[in-house]
Design a protein around this motif. Structure first.
Motif, PDB file in Angstrom:
ATOM      1  N   ARG A 297       0.829  -1.211   0.000  1.00 27.03           N
ATOM      2  CA  ARG A 297       0.000   0.000   0.000  1.00 27.03           C
ATOM      3  C   ARG A 297       0.856   1.250   0.000  1.00 27.03           C
ATOM      4  NH1 ARG A 297      -4.970  -1.299   4.258  1.00 27.03           N
ATOM      5  NH2 ARG A 297      -5.888  -3.062   3.065  1.00 27.03           N
ATOM      6  N   SER A 298       1.770   1.339   0.920  1.00 23.55           N
ATOM      7  CA  SER A 298       2.634   2.522   1.001  1.00 23.55           C
ATOM      8  C   SER A 298       3.856   2.409   0.119  1.00 23.55           C
ATOM      9  CB  SER A 298       3.073   2.745   2.443  1.00 23.55           C
ATOM     10  OG  SER A 298       3.787   1.612   2.936  1.00 23.55           O
ATOM     11  N   GLN A 299       4.077   1.203  -0.486  1.00 27.09           N
ATOM     12  CA  GLN A 299       5.231   0.948  -1.348  1.00 27.09           C
ATOM     13  C   GLN A 299       6.542   1.258  -0.620  1.00 27.09           C
ATOM     14  OE1 GLN A 299       4.682   2.973  -5.108  1.00 27.09           O
ATOM     15  NE2 GLN A 299       2.973   1.674  -5.701  1.00 27.09           N
ATOM     16  N   GLU A 300       6.634   0.729   0.588  1.00 23.97           N
ATOM     17  CA  GLU A 300       7.826   0.908   1.411  1.00 23.97           C
ATOM     18  C   GLU A 300       8.458  -0.454   1.719  1.00 23.97           C
ATOM     19  OE1 GLU A 300       6.674   4.959   3.947  1.00 23.97           O
ATOM     20  OE2 GLU A 300       6.574   2.974   4.884  1.00 23.97           O
ATOM     21  N   LEU A 301       9.759  -0.492   1.664  1.00 21.58           N
ATOM     22  CA  LEU A 301      10.511  -1.698   1.975  1.00 21.58           C
ATOM     23  C   LEU A 301      11.265  -1.480   3.293  1.00 21.58           C
ATOM     24  CD1 LEU A 301      11.616  -4.524   1.121  1.00 21.58           C
ATOM     25  CD2 LEU A 301      13.537  -3.302   0.062  1.00 21.58           C
ATOM     26  N   ARG A 302      10.951  -2.316   4.271  1.00 24.11           N
ATOM     27  CA  ARG A 302      11.644  -2.250   5.559  1.00 24.11           C
ATOM     28  C   ARG A 302      12.715  -3.339   5.592  1.00 24.11           C
ATOM     29  NH1 ARG A 302      10.775  -0.394  10.747  1.00 24.11           N
ATOM     30  NH2 ARG A 302       8.774   0.501  10.090  1.00 24.11           N
ATOM     31  N   VAL A 303      13.945  -2.917   5.767  1.00 23.63           N
ATOM     32  CA  VAL A 303      15.090  -3.827   5.826  1.00 23.63           C
ATOM     33  C   VAL A 303      15.583  -3.883   7.265  1.00 23.63           C
ATOM     34  CG1 VAL A 303      17.393  -4.341   4.951  1.00 23.63           C
ATOM     35  CG2 VAL A 303      15.709  -3.233   3.465  1.00 23.63           C
ATOM     36  N   GLY A 304      15.626  -5.081   7.810  1.00 24.49           N
ATOM     37  CA  GLY A 304      16.098  -5.266   9.175  1.00 24.49           C
ATOM     38  C   GLY A 304      17.398  -6.059   9.198  1.00 24.49           C
ATOM     39  N   LEU A 305      18.397  -5.511   9.848  1.00 23.09           N
ATOM     40  CA  LEU A 305      19.668  -6.212  10.048  1.00 23.09           C
ATOM     41  C   LEU A 305      19.676  -6.776  11.467  1.00 23.09           C
ATOM     42  CD1 LEU A 305      20.636  -5.005   7.381  1.00 23.09           C
ATOM     43  CD2 LEU A 305      22.826  -4.535   8.478  1.00 23.09           C
ATOM     44  N   LYS A 306      19.723  -8.090  11.559  1.00 21.75           N
ATOM     45  CA  LYS A 306      19.675  -8.743  12.860  1.00 21.75           C
ATOM     46  C   LYS A 306      21.072  -8.918  13.445  1.00 21.75           C
ATOM     47  CE  LYS A 306      15.236  -9.065  12.470  1.00 21.75           C
ATOM     48  NZ  LYS A 306      14.337  -8.245  13.314  1.00 21.75           N
ATOM     49  N   GLU A 307      21.869  -9.758  12.814  1.00 20.27           N
ATOM     50  CA  GLU A 307      23.205 -10.029  13.325  1.00 20.27           C
ATOM     51  C   GLU A 307      24.091 -10.569  12.210  1.00 20.27           C
ATOM     52  OE1 GLU A 307      23.567 -13.465  15.999  1.00 20.27           O
ATOM     53  OE2 GLU A 307      21.408 -13.763  15.750  1.00 20.27           O
ATOM     54  N   ALA A 308      25.395 -10.560  12.480  1.00 23.11           N
ATOM     55  CA  ALA A 308      26.397 -11.087  11.555  1.00 23.11           C
ATOM     56  C   ALA A 308      27.318 -12.016  12.322  1.00 23.11           C
ATOM     57  CB  ALA A 308      27.196  -9.955  10.901  1.00 23.11           C
ATOM     58  N   ASP A 309      27.863 -12.992  11.609  1.00 31.57           N
ATOM     59  CA  ASP A 309      28.691 -14.000  12.266  1.00 31.57           C
ATOM     60  C   ASP A 309      29.804 -14.437  11.330  1.00 31.57           C
ATOM     61  OD1 ASP A 309      29.581 -15.644  14.216  1.00 31.57           O
ATOM     62  OD2 ASP A 309      27.978 -17.120  14.075  1.00 31.57           O
ATOM     63  N   HIS A 310      30.943 -14.817  11.920  1.00 39.42           N
ATOM     64  CA  HIS A 310      32.103 -15.341  11.195  1.00 39.42           C
ATOM     65  C   HIS A 310      32.585 -14.369  10.124  1.00 39.42           C
ATOM     66  CE1 HIS A 310      30.633 -19.131  12.985  1.00 39.42           C
ATOM     67  NE2 HIS A 310      31.906 -19.492  12.957  1.00 39.42           N
ATOM     68  N   LEU A 311      32.733 -13.092  10.484  1.00 44.72           N
ATOM     69  CA  LEU A 311      33.264 -12.124   9.545  1.00 44.72           C
ATOM     70  C   LEU A 311      34.776 -12.307   9.395  1.00 44.72           C
ATOM     71  CD1 LEU A 311      31.307  -8.910  10.581  1.00 44.72           C
ATOM     72  CD2 LEU A 311      30.777 -10.507   8.753  1.00 44.72           C
ATOM     73  N   LYS A 312      35.313 -11.690   8.370  1.00 43.35           N
ATOM     74  CA  LYS A 312      36.741 -11.805   8.084  1.00 43.35           C
ATOM     75  C   LYS A 312      37.504 -10.723   8.826  1.00 43.35           C
ATOM     76  CE  LYS A 312      40.043 -11.771   4.250  1.00 43.35           C
ATOM     77  NZ  LYS A 312      40.186 -11.598   2.785  1.00 43.35           N
ATOM     78  N   ALA A 313      38.585 -11.104   9.479  1.00 44.10           N
ATOM     79  CA  ALA A 313      39.429 -10.159  10.203  1.00 44.10           C
ATOM     80  C   ALA A 313      40.422  -9.522   9.250  1.00 44.10           C
ATOM     81  CB  ALA A 313      40.158 -10.863  11.346  1.00 44.10           C
ATOM     82  N   LEU A 314      40.470  -8.194   9.249  1.00 40.32           N
ATOM     83  CA  LEU A 314      41.404  -7.469   8.401  1.00 40.32           C
ATOM     84  C   LEU A 314      42.560  -6.867   9.189  1.00 40.32           C
ATOM     85  CD1 LEU A 314      38.908  -5.594   6.059  1.00 40.32           C
ATOM     86  CD2 LEU A 314      40.043  -7.774   5.666  1.00 40.32           C
ATOM     87  N   GLN A 315      42.376  -6.666  10.470  1.00 38.85           N
ATOM     88  CA  GLN A 315      43.420  -6.066  11.281  1.00 38.85           C
ATOM     89  C   GLN A 315      44.413  -7.116  11.742  1.00 38.85           C
ATOM     90  OE1 GLN A 315      41.625  -3.799  14.433  1.00 38.85           O
ATOM     91  NE2 GLN A 315      40.264  -2.668  13.065  1.00 38.85           N
ATOM     92  N   ALA A 316      45.577  -6.633  12.184  1.00 34.54           N
ATOM     93  CA  ALA A 316      46.649  -7.545  12.584  1.00 34.54           C
ATOM     94  C   ALA A 316      46.313  -8.304  13.858  1.00 34.54           C
ATOM     95  CB  ALA A 316      47.948  -6.761  12.771  1.00 34.54           C
ATOM     96  N   ASP A 317      45.457  -7.738  14.716  1.00 34.21           N
ATOM     97  CA  ASP A 317      45.107  -8.418  15.964  1.00 34.21           C
ATOM     98  C   ASP A 317      43.997  -9.446  15.794  1.00 34.21           C
ATOM     99  OD1 ASP A 317      43.097  -6.674  15.396  1.00 34.21           O
ATOM    100  OD2 ASP A 317      43.096  -5.641  17.329  1.00 34.21           O
ATOM    101  N   GLY A 318      43.568  -9.689  14.552  1.00 37.30           N
ATOM    102  CA  GLY A 318      42.557 -10.708  14.307  1.00 37.30           C
ATOM    103  C   GLY A 318      41.135 -10.277  14.559  1.00 37.30           C
ATOM    104  N   THR A 319      40.878  -8.986  14.692  1.00 38.81           N
ATOM    105  CA  THR A 319      39.522  -8.476  14.908  1.00 38.81           C
ATOM    106  C   THR A 319      39.230  -7.390  13.880  1.00 38.81           C
ATOM    107  OG1 THR A 319      40.302  -6.859  16.543  1.00 38.81           O
ATOM    108  CG2 THR A 319      39.597  -9.015  17.366  1.00 38.81           C
ATOM    109  N   ALA A 320      38.057  -6.786  14.014  1.00 40.64           N
ATOM    110  CA  ALA A 320      37.647  -5.716  13.109  1.00 40.64           C
ATOM    111  C   ALA A 320      36.670  -4.806  13.839  1.00 40.64           C
ATOM    112  CB  ALA A 320      37.018  -6.288  11.839  1.00 40.64           C
ATOM    113  N   ASP A 321      36.439  -3.624  13.254  1.00 41.95           N
ATOM    114  CA  ASP A 321      35.436  -2.681  13.749  1.00 41.95           C
ATOM    115  C   ASP A 321      34.353  -2.552  12.676  1.00 41.95           C
ATOM    116  OD1 ASP A 321      37.040  -2.301  15.958  1.00 41.95           O
ATOM    117  OD2 ASP A 321      38.062  -0.567  15.106  1.00 41.95           O
TER     118      ASP A 321
END
Length: 394
Positions: free
Chosen positions: A120-144
């Protein structure tokens, strides 16, 4: 007659037959001492030998069967790892250890997304819940990490989530709304980029997700886990096109190549400013460069600007023109959207365009060109970063 007792001590008689006979053997003594008939003893020995041979054969057969089973299991494991899209286990168990599938080294990453479209309103609601097993780019093995969301049908509207510090598994619990007319749904695509935040350098892309809305069932709420792909997929699919004309003017001792940049269309989404840069390459070394004015807030800029490049007539076979389209994103530095190379090292339509220019002196030849990936063009050119060669002035 001399008897044995009357013989002298120095004389010796020949031994009797009983004395020369050897003593019975050890096996013969044992055989004689066993209180069993010979036929029964032989039967026992044959049975024991039969049991021993049977046991050895069973052991060999069991070892062979175990080896075959191990080989079969190994083949099944390799096949399952290759067919990563043939199972839907990740939809309900995203935390499944990838080592079972032999994919731990890839660290693809997963993203849980919900889609809800209001017809009816022609609106798309996008929900981001969670992310898992991302790739680490920093030297300490983590990311922001943080997420950037936009639609190909509305490239200027971008939603960015907050930054999550020092983690590869995070919970977003954020949503955004996009206005998408129902007529644009078949062609629209949802792009979700996961980037690594850096304070004093460009944000590094980690993974990317493309969801075509035309193939998604939006009549009810969708919520599932998606496998993230490599970054840059949306940019490769929509690099855009550029229209320009080429004309060369021969004169005594030199040539003048005139490039007229006309317009561009379908450039990458999210660009606030865009412009075209033209660089002359002589013997694969960078020479003069010129650029158009900056066009703001449009993915189809119109330029209509001309540039002249003088070239020695003897070096026409060693000249290339590198045409690139650049743009600015919000709060980011300029970056190339796509490139083209024209000259003797060009291919396809670019080479044909250059040949048509040389075949028609003083006549402008205009043509549309699909932009190519900047990395692909740079790799093909193998540009040498050296001193700029002096070119004759116009």
């Amino acid at each position: 007659m001399i008897t044995a007792d009357q013989t002298s001590p120095g004389l010796s008689l020949a031994p009797s037959p009983v004395q020369t006979q050897g003593a019975p053997g050890f096996i013969q003594d044992i055989w004689d001492k066993i209180p069993l008939p010979p036929w029964l003893l032989i039967t026992f020995l044959v049975g024991a030998a039969f049991l021993l041979v049977s046991g050895l054969l069973c052991t060999v057969c069991c070892c062979c069967l175990r080896r075959r089973r191990r080989k079969k299991r190994g083949k099944e494991t390799v096949g399952l790892g290759r067919a990563s899209n043939s199972t839907s286990t990740h939809l309900v168990q995203p935390h499944l250890d990838d080592m079972e599938l032999g994919l731990d080294d890839q660290k693809r990453g997963w993203l849980q997304v919900s889609l809800e479209y209001n017809f009816r309103s022609q609106e798309l609601r996008v929900g981001l819940k969670e992310a898992d097993h991302l790739k680490a780019l920093q030297a300490d093995g983590t990311a922001d990490p943080y997420a950037r969301i936009y639609l190909t049908s509305d490239p200027l509207k971008i939603h960015e989530t907050r930054v999550h510090r020092q983690t590869l598994s995070l919970v977003f619990n954020e949503s955004c709304i996009f206005q998408v007319p129902q007529a644009e749904l078949p062609k629209a695509m949802l792009v979700i980029q996961i980037l690594d935040f850096h304070c004093f350098s460009p944000h590094a892309p980690i993974r990317e997700l493309l969801i075509p809305l035309g193939t998604s069932d939006l009549h009810h709420v969708l919520e599932q886990w998606y496998e993230l792909g490599p970054p840059g997929q949306a940019e490769q699919e929509q690099t855009g096109e550029l229209c320009f004309s080429l004309r060369y003017v021969p004169s005594t001792g030199k040539l003048t190549v005139v490039v007229v940049v006309l317009e561009a269309r379908g450039l990458r989404q999210g660009l606030s400013d865009s412009y075209v840069k033209i660089r002359l390459l002589l013997n694969q070394k960078k020479g003069k460069k010129k650029k158009t004015t900056v066009k703001k807030n449009t993915s189809s800029p119109y330029f209509n600007e001309a540039f002249a490049f003088p070239v020695p007539s003897s070096q026409i076979q060693n000249v290339d023109l590198l045409v690139s389209v650049w743009g600015h994103r919000c709060l980011s530095r300029g970056e190339p959207c796509g490139k083209l190379v024209l000259g003797c090292r060009g291919t396809g339509h670019q080479l044909q365009h250059w040949s048509d220019m040389l075949a028609h002196a003083r006549r402008p030849i205009a043509q549309w060109h699909r932009l190519q990936s900047p990395e692909e063009v740079d790799k093909a050119l193998q540009i040498k970063k050296g001193l700029q060669l002096p070119l004759p002035s116009s």
